[in-house]
Design a protein around this motif. Structure first.
Motif, short mmCIF file in Angstrom:
data_model
loop_
_atom_site.label_atom_id
_atom_site.label_comp_id
_atom_site.label_asym_id
_atom_site.label_seq_id
_atom_site.Cartn_x
_atom_site.Cartn_y
_atom_site.Cartn_z
N ASN A 268 0.84 -1.20 0.00
CA ASN A 268 0.00 0.00 0.00
C ASN A 268 0.88 1.26 0.00
N GLY A 269 0.75 2.06 -1.08
CA GLY A 269 1.61 3.23 -1.26
C GLY A 269 1.48 4.26 -0.15
N ASP A 270 0.26 4.48 0.34
CA ASP A 270 0.08 5.46 1.42
C ASP A 270 0.80 5.02 2.69
N ALA A 271 0.70 3.70 2.96
CA ALA A 271 1.37 3.18 4.16
C ALA A 271 2.88 3.34 4.03
N VAL A 272 3.43 3.10 2.82
CA VAL A 272 4.87 3.26 2.62
C VAL A 272 5.29 4.71 2.84
N ARG A 273 4.47 5.63 2.34
CA ARG A 273 4.77 7.06 2.55
C ARG A 273 4.79 7.37 4.05
N ASP A 274 3.80 6.85 4.77
CA ASP A 274 3.77 7.06 6.22
C ASP A 274 5.00 6.43 6.88
N ALA A 275 5.36 5.23 6.41
CA ALA A 275 6.50 4.52 7.01
C ALA A 275 7.77 5.37 6.86
N ARG A 276 7.97 5.96 5.66
CA ARG A 276 9.18 6.78 5.44
C ARG A 276 9.16 8.01 6.34
N THR A 277 8.00 8.65 6.45
CA THR A 277 7.88 9.80 7.34
C THR A 277 8.16 9.37 8.78
N ASN A 278 7.65 8.19 9.14
CA ASN A 278 7.85 7.70 10.51
C ASN A 278 9.32 7.46 10.81
N ALA A 279 10.06 7.01 9.81
CA ALA A 279 11.50 6.78 10.01
C ALA A 279 12.17 8.10 10.36
N LYS A 280 11.82 9.16 9.60
CA LYS A 280 12.42 10.49 9.87
C LYS A 280 11.99 10.99 11.25
N ARG A 281 10.69 10.85 11.51
CA ARG A 281 10.10 11.34 12.76
C ARG A 281 10.79 10.71 13.98
N ASN A 282 11.21 9.43 13.83
CA ASN A 282 11.86 8.72 14.94
C ASN A 282 13.38 8.70 14.82
N GLU A 283 13.88 9.50 13.86
CA GLU A 283 15.33 9.62 13.62
C GLU A 283 16.00 8.26 13.46
N ALA A 284 15.30 7.35 12.75
CA ALA A 284 15.89 6.03 12.48
C ALA A 284 16.60 6.10 11.14
N LYS A 285 17.91 5.95 11.16
CA LYS A 285 18.68 6.10 9.92
C LYS A 285 19.03 4.74 9.31
N ASN A 286 18.75 3.68 10.04
CA ASN A 286 19.15 2.35 9.58
C ASN A 286 17.97 1.55 9.02
N ILE A 287 16.97 2.27 8.47
CA ILE A 287 15.80 1.56 7.93
C ILE A 287 15.41 2.12 6.56
N ARG A 288 15.06 1.23 5.63
CA ARG A 288 14.61 1.65 4.30
C ARG A 288 13.30 0.93 3.99
N PHE A 289 12.41 1.62 3.27
CA PHE A 289 11.13 0.99 2.94
C PHE A 289 10.96 0.87 1.44
N TYR A 290 10.40 -0.25 1.01
CA TYR A 290 10.16 -0.50 -0.41
C TYR A 290 8.67 -0.71 -0.65
N HIS A 291 8.20 -0.09 -1.75
CA HIS A 291 6.78 -0.18 -2.11
C HIS A 291 6.64 -1.30 -3.14
N GLU A 292 6.33 -2.48 -2.68
CA GLU A 292 6.25 -3.62 -3.61
C GLU A 292 5.48 -4.78 -3.00
#
Ligand code: SAH
Length: 387
Positions: A268-292
């Motif tokens: 789900n593209g919206d969820a991936v967008r939220d996930a990427r924002t959440n990574a920034k929001r939590n200052e997690a630099k060791n995580i990447r999200f893929y939309h697939e």
């Protein structure tokens, strides 16, 4: 301590959502334990189900379908089981009470704003559904008005009137659903008030939740569930972790605190967008999200010879698929933590994994859906040592 209002529900029979209305909570847990044991015992010992201290009003997401009775009275609630007749719901015992109040306020405002409810048979009218989500930790509330067309008459005054009664509402969104469909939400969101999303905290991480994203409906038990998932993973800081079917990134972001690297995958593209924002929001630099598609993604990873140490997988009710599971085998993680909302498909997928070099170490049911007949289970598998 249980909530005070625990009377039986007046519309239980017609609604059909709570299979175990009138069944004492301890008995519900016993039934669910037996069901999980029946399906999963062949794979290992099932730990006693973790239930709620207070099994009422736990749902943070409340959905009401709107319509009219023959008399013209506006009703809001749920479809009568197996029909398209709307059952008016006034005091649901499992839904967040504040959200229920907001829905009743909206029902009361419609007439004076000349907002007509949608008629499924002839396609006339405007308001189809209302969805309310409340962050139990943050207190933020999102109201989604699902309309058959993008235009809500006197929209600003409507929001003003609604917020006058409920100033705690953080955001109001129109979702346009102009299709003849049984799906609740359409693709398009229009923000009327606030940011268009809410935030909530789980296991020490902050998450953004958009109207279309999946977010667990029982936040109290979600912390219990994710806590078990992390305990099973036993991360030490060195691991490469996959969070498959990751939604808005909840499990992956919590795991990222204790792992070297996390890869999340979600359809789900919206969820991936939220996930990427959440990574920034939590200052997690060791995580990447893929939309697939998780299966396709894992196949591609396996083909390029990549490895992983821990795979978290949390598929929808239909479970996983062979593309995904066969790639897990190739990626050869030390541990697989399988989080499942359907013990039947979990049993099927465990059969595959245990037939391909993995052994089940722990099976832990968690009651996320009190009074309904759904059961959540978290399961730890690890690679068998070759003999
Ligand atoms: N792990 C998340 C979400 C679990 S729900 C959480 O705990 O909140 C299951 C998720 O799987 C949903 O977000 C859904 O959009 C996603 N999904 C469904 N089919 C998928 C597929 N084939 N590939 C990847 N993700 C999928």
């Amino acid at each position: 301590m249980e909530s005070k209002n625990t009377g039986t529900c007046k519309v239980a029979k017609k609604c059909g959502g709570c299979r175990y209305q009138g069944v004492p909570y301890k008995e519900q847990l016993r039934i669910k334990q037996k069901q999980v044991e029946r399906l999963l015992k062949p794979y290992g010992k099932v730990s006693p189900i973790l239930g709620m201290e207070d099994p009422y009003y736990y749902r943070n997401k409340v959905h009401a379908v709107f319509g009219r009775e023959r008399s013209g009275a506006i009703v809001s609630g749920t479809y009568q089981a197996g029909t398209h007749k709307i059952v008016n719901v006034d005091d649901c015992l499992i839904e967040d009470r504040k959200s229920g109040e907001i829905i009743r306020t909206i029902r009361g405002l419609l007439k004076s704003f000349k907002i007509w409810t949608y008629d499924e048979d002839n396609g006339s009218g405007l308001l189809r559904h209302v969805l309310v989500r409340r962050g139990f930790t943050s207190g933020q509330i999102m109201v989604v008005l699902v309309l058959a067309s993008p235009i809500l008459p006197s929209k600003n005054n409507f929001v003003k009137a609604l917020r006058k009664v409920h100033p705690e509402i953080s955001t109001v969104v129109i979702n346009v659903n102009d299709q003849k469909t049984s799906m609740v939400l359409g693709r398009r969101d229009i923000v009327l008030y606030g940011k268009g999303y809410i935030e909530d905290t789980l296991c020490g991480c902050v998450f953004r939740i958009s109207p279309q994203s999946f977010y667990q409906v029982n936040p109290v038990q979600t912390e219990v569930l994710y806590g078990k998932a992390m305990e099973f993973a036993g991360l030490t800081g060195k691991e490469r972790v996959i969070d498959a079917y990751c939604g808005i990134g909840t499990i992956g972001l919590i795991a990222a605190k204790g792992a070297k690297e996390v890869i999340g995958v979600e359809l789900n593209g919206d969820a991936v967008r939220d996930a990427r924002t959440n990574a920034k929001r939590n200052e997690a630099k060791n995580i990447r999200f893929y939309h697939e598609d998780a299966g396709k993604f894992m196949v591609a990873m396996a083909e390029t010879g990549e490895k992983a140490d821990v795979v978290f997988m949390d598929p929808p009710r239909a479970g996983s698929d062979e593309a995904f599971l066969s790639s897990v085998i190739k990626l050869s993680p030390q541990k697989v933590v399988y989080i499942s909302c359907n013990p039947e498909t979990l049993a099927r997928d465990l059969q595959y994994l245990t037939g391909h070099g993995y052994g089940v170490q722990r099976i832990q049911p968690v009651d996320m859906f009190c009074f309904s007949d759904h059961t959540e289970t978290v399961c730890l598998l690890s690679k068998k040592v070759p003999v």
